[in-house]
Scaffold this motif. Structure first.
Motif, PDB file in Angstrom:
ATOM      1  N   LYS A 172       9.174  -1.166 -11.776  1.00 39.19           N
ATOM      2  CA  LYS A 172      10.325  -1.372 -10.923  1.00 39.19           C
ATOM      3  C   LYS A 172      10.538  -2.851 -10.648  1.00 39.19           C
ATOM      4  O   LYS A 172      11.680  -3.337 -10.663  1.00 39.19           O
ATOM      5  CB  LYS A 172      10.153  -0.613  -9.609  1.00 39.19           C
ATOM      6  N   MET A 173       9.454  -3.597 -10.408  1.00 42.59           N
ATOM      7  CA  MET A 173       9.575  -5.035 -10.156  1.00 42.59           C
ATOM      8  C   MET A 173      10.094  -5.757 -11.390  1.00 42.59           C
ATOM      9  O   MET A 173      10.931  -6.666 -11.295  1.00 42.59           O
ATOM     10  CB  MET A 173       8.221  -5.609  -9.724  1.00 42.59           C
ATOM     11  N   LEU A 174       9.636  -5.343 -12.571  1.00 49.50           N
ATOM     12  CA  LEU A 174      10.114  -5.972 -13.808  1.00 49.50           C
ATOM     13  C   LEU A 174      11.583  -5.689 -14.053  1.00 49.50           C
ATOM     14  O   LEU A 174      12.314  -6.535 -14.591  1.00 49.50           O
ATOM     15  CB  LEU A 174       9.276  -5.474 -14.986  1.00 49.50           C
ATOM     16  N   SER A 175      12.034  -4.511 -13.655  1.00 52.16           N
ATOM     17  CA  SER A 175      13.439  -4.162 -13.853  1.00 52.16           C
ATOM     18  C   SER A 175      14.355  -5.005 -12.988  1.00 52.16           C
ATOM     19  O   SER A 175      15.550  -5.156 -13.300  1.00 52.16           O
ATOM     20  CB  SER A 175      13.652  -2.668 -13.550  1.00 52.16           C
ATOM     21  N   ARG A 176      13.825  -5.558 -11.885  1.00 43.76           N
ATOM     22  CA  ARG A 176      14.623  -6.387 -10.989  1.00 43.76           C
ATOM     23  C   ARG A 176      14.631  -7.841 -11.420  1.00 43.76           C
ATOM     24  O   ARG A 176      15.441  -8.631 -10.925  1.00 43.76           O
ATOM     25  CB  ARG A 176      14.086  -6.305  -9.554  1.00 43.76           C
ATOM     26  N   SER A 177      13.705  -8.202 -12.290  1.00 45.74           N
ATOM     27  CA  SER A 177      13.601  -9.631 -12.659  1.00 45.74           C
ATOM     28  C   SER A 177      14.576 -10.010 -13.769  1.00 45.74           C
ATOM     29  O   SER A 177      15.140  -9.162 -14.422  1.00 45.74           O
ATOM     30  CB  SER A 177      12.167  -9.925 -13.097  1.00 45.74           C
ATOM     31  N   ASP A 229       0.836  -1.204   0.000  1.00 41.73           N
ATOM     32  CA  ASP A 229       0.000   0.000   0.000  1.00 41.73           C
ATOM     33  C   ASP A 229       0.871   1.255   0.000  1.00 41.73           C
ATOM     34  O   ASP A 229       0.603   2.215  -0.739  1.00 41.73           O
ATOM     35  CB  ASP A 229      -0.912  -0.008   1.228  1.00 41.73           C
ATOM     36  N   SER A 230       1.927   1.230   0.802  1.00 42.14           N
ATOM     37  CA  SER A 230       2.831   2.376   0.860  1.00 42.14           C
ATOM     38  C   SER A 230       3.537   2.597  -0.470  1.00 42.14           C
ATOM     39  O   SER A 230       3.643   3.730  -0.960  1.00 42.14           O
ATOM     40  CB  SER A 230       3.862   2.158   1.981  1.00 42.14           C
ATOM     41  N   LYS A 231       4.024   1.522  -1.075  1.00 50.53           N
ATOM     42  CA  LYS A 231       4.741   1.632  -2.353  1.00 50.53           C
ATOM     43  C   LYS A 231       3.823   2.115  -3.474  1.00 50.53           C
ATOM     44  O   LYS A 231       4.213   2.945  -4.305  1.00 50.53           O
ATOM     45  CB  LYS A 231       5.350   0.279  -2.726  1.00 50.53           C
ATOM     46  N   ILE A 232       2.593   1.589  -3.497  1.00 53.15           N
ATOM     47  CA  ILE A 232       1.657   1.962  -4.555  1.00 53.15           C
ATOM     48  C   ILE A 232       1.249   3.420  -4.430  1.00 53.15           C
ATOM     49  O   ILE A 232       1.115   4.139  -5.430  1.00 53.15           O
ATOM     50  CB  ILE A 232       0.424   1.031  -4.531  1.00 53.15           C
ATOM     51  N   LYS A 233       1.068   3.886  -3.203  1.00 50.13           N
ATOM     52  CA  LYS A 233       0.708   5.291  -2.999  1.00 50.13           C
ATOM     53  C   LYS A 233       1.833   6.222  -3.415  1.00 50.13           C
ATOM     54  O   LYS A 233       1.589   7.341  -3.893  1.00 50.13           O
ATOM     55  CB  LYS A 233       0.329   5.525  -1.539  1.00 50.13           C
ATOM     56  N   ARG A 234       3.088   5.763  -3.262  1.00 45.96           N
ATOM     57  CA  ARG A 234       4.232   6.601  -3.637  1.00 45.96           C
ATOM     58  C   ARG A 234       4.530   6.530  -5.132  1.00 45.96           C
ATOM     59  O   ARG A 234       4.822   7.542  -5.758  1.00 45.96           O
ATOM     60  CB  ARG A 234       5.487   6.165  -2.868  1.00 45.96           C
ATOM     61  N   GLY A 265       4.091   2.298 -11.890  1.00 50.22           N
ATOM     62  CA  GLY A 265       5.470   2.559 -11.516  1.00 50.22           C
ATOM     63  C   GLY A 265       6.072   1.419 -10.716  1.00 50.22           C
ATOM     64  O   GLY A 265       7.235   1.045 -10.919  1.00 50.22           O
ATOM     65  N   LEU A 266       5.289   0.845  -9.797  1.00 51.71           N
ATOM     66  CA  LEU A 266       5.781  -0.262  -8.982  1.00 51.71           C
ATOM     67  C   LEU A 266       6.002  -1.500  -9.836  1.00 51.71           C
ATOM     68  O   LEU A 266       7.016  -2.194  -9.683  1.00 51.71           O
ATOM     69  CB  LEU A 266       4.800  -0.559  -7.847  1.00 51.71           C
ATOM     70  N   ILE A 267       5.084  -1.773 -10.746  1.00 47.71           N
ATOM     71  CA  ILE A 267       5.235  -2.923 -11.633  1.00 47.71           C
ATOM     72  C   ILE A 267       6.486  -2.775 -12.489  1.00 47.71           C
ATOM     73  O   ILE A 267       7.253  -3.725 -12.684  1.00 47.71           O
ATOM     74  CB  ILE A 267       3.983  -3.104 -12.518  1.00 47.71           C
TER      75      ILE A 267
END
Length: 211
Positions: free
Chosen positions: A206-211, A192-197, A202-204
């Protein structure tokens, strides 16, 4: 908050999937052959995992890579990561398409593997850990809570954790509660905190960039 989450994840891997080994007889009974109730499934699942790790270390094959492979084969299949992820995302879940849901589910799985495979690889001696499963479980429809008592040899203190399970085609673990703290609830706060920021997209990204 992250410190508390790490403690709970450590309980999940180190105690719930390692601890019951102290009472395990190898070779273990396959979960498919065990009775279809939460407590017997928990015992069968854990004993199957533990016997596999015991065999791995007895052959001096407990490398990080072998432990990772065994984790993916013996632990991850017994966890309902989809249900865990759905609960952790709360109201955000319904707005995600199938691909986005899978990305979040993979993030939850990778978090567990990344943080705790090394713990499993380094674990050599399980004789001092004692775990008992309470047969008096609670169940509502396809959801069950199983209490597990964890203690160490020659120690008077103990810890009680509750495994939450869901049954679709079989019983699987989707959450762990220690005292009043739940892994899924803490993951929910984090997402919830990450999605609000960052926003969902944007969060997705970032997660794809780490995979």
């Amino acid at each position: 908050m992250k410190f508390i989450l790490n403690i709970l994840k450590a309980f999940l891997f180190s105690f719930c999937f390692i601890g019951i080994a102290s009472a395990a007889d190898c070779p273990s009974i396959s979960p498919k052959m065990a009775a279809d109730n939460p407590t017997e499934q928990v015992e069968a699942i854990v004993n199957d995992v533990i016997c596999s790790f015991i065999a791995l270390h007895s052959e001096s094959n407990g490398t990080l890579q072998n432990t990772l492979n065994l984790t993916k084969k013996k632990i991850i299949p017994y966890m309902d990561l989809e249900h865990s992820t759905k609960l952790a995302l709360g109201d955000y879940w319904k707005d995600l398409d199938t691909r986005q849901r899978k990305i979040f589910e993979r993030d939850v799985k990778n978090s567990l593997i990344k943080d705790y495979v090394s713990i499993l690889a380094d674990m050599k001696d399980w004789k001092d850990i004692n775990v008992s499963v309470d047969n008096q479980y609670s169940q509502t429809d396809n959801i069950a809570n199983v209490k597990v008592l964890v203690s160490l040899k020659n120690e008077s203190s103990s810890a009680k954790v509750t495994l939450r399970l869901i049954r679709k085609n079989r019983w699987k673990i989707y959450d762990l509660v220690y005292q009043t703290i739940s892994i899924v609830d803490i993951e929910k706060v984090g997402y919830d905190s990450k999605i609000k920021r960052q926003g969902i997209d944007g969060l997705i990204e970032k997660m794809l960039s780490r995979s």
